[in-house]
Write a protein that holds these residues in place. Sequence first.
Motif, short mmCIF file in Angstrom:
data_model
loop_
_atom_site.label_atom_id
_atom_site.label_comp_id
_atom_site.label_asym_id
_atom_site.label_seq_id
_atom_site.Cartn_x
_atom_site.Cartn_y
_atom_site.Cartn_z
N THR A 7 0.83 -1.20 0.00
CA THR A 7 0.00 0.00 0.00
C THR A 7 0.87 1.25 0.00
O THR A 7 0.46 2.30 0.50
CB THR A 7 -0.92 0.01 1.22
N SER A 10 -0.70 4.41 -1.62
CA SER A 10 -1.80 4.90 -0.79
C SER A 10 -1.27 5.54 0.50
O SER A 10 -1.75 6.60 0.92
CB SER A 10 -2.75 3.76 -0.47
N ASP A 11 -0.29 4.89 1.11
CA ASP A 11 0.31 5.43 2.34
C ASP A 11 0.98 6.77 2.08
O ASP A 11 0.86 7.71 2.87
CB ASP A 11 1.34 4.46 2.93
N LYS A 13 0.22 8.93 -0.26
CA LYS A 13 -0.85 9.92 -0.48
C LYS A 13 -1.44 10.36 0.86
O LYS A 13 -1.60 11.56 1.12
CB LYS A 13 -1.93 9.33 -1.38
N ASP A 14 -1.76 9.39 1.73
CA ASP A 14 -2.34 9.71 3.04
C ASP A 14 -1.37 10.54 3.88
O ASP A 14 -1.77 11.49 4.55
CB ASP A 14 -2.71 8.43 3.78
N ALA A 15 -0.10 10.18 3.84
CA ALA A 15 0.92 10.91 4.61
C ALA A 15 1.04 12.34 4.11
O ALA A 15 1.10 13.29 4.90
CB ALA A 15 2.26 10.20 4.53
N THR A 16 1.07 12.51 2.80
CA THR A 16 1.20 13.85 2.21
C THR A 16 0.01 14.72 2.59
O THR A 16 0.16 15.88 2.95
CB THR A 16 1.32 13.74 0.67
N GLU A 17 -1.19 14.15 2.52
CA GLU A 17 -2.39 14.90 2.88
C GLU A 17 -2.38 15.29 4.36
O GLU A 17 -2.71 16.43 4.71
CB GLU A 17 -3.65 14.09 2.56
N ALA A 18 -2.00 14.36 5.21
CA ALA A 18 -1.97 14.64 6.65
C ALA A 18 -0.96 15.73 6.96
O ALA A 18 -1.26 16.68 7.70
CB ALA A 18 -1.65 13.37 7.43
N TYR A 25 1.13 11.64 10.68
CA TYR A 25 0.71 10.44 9.97
C TYR A 25 1.53 9.25 10.48
O TYR A 25 2.75 9.30 10.51
CB TYR A 25 0.92 10.57 8.46
N PRO A 27 1.57 5.09 9.77
CA PRO A 27 0.97 4.00 8.98
C PRO A 27 0.25 2.99 9.88
O PRO A 27 0.63 2.77 11.03
CB PRO A 27 2.17 3.33 8.30
#
Length: 65
Positions: A7, A10-11, A13-18, A25, A27
């Motif tokens: 992932t 996806s990880d 992307k989530d880290a960048t958004e957070a 962030y 995982p």
Amino acid sequence: MHIPDRTDASDLKDATEAISKNKRYVPIEFQQVVRNKNTFDFTEYDIMILSQLVQGILQKTSLLT
């Protein structure tokens, strides 16, 4: 042998958004490891005793039961 799903994208992307929202962030895999290492089973009585100790209330046992 089971190979876990990757992932990374996806990880990332989530880290960048957070981070862009000034949030932290961590995982999911890390959260699960920490959760498993810090698992304690406290009863309500244990929590009451610990709360009283934190407040400085001494625990005295009565000899008369």
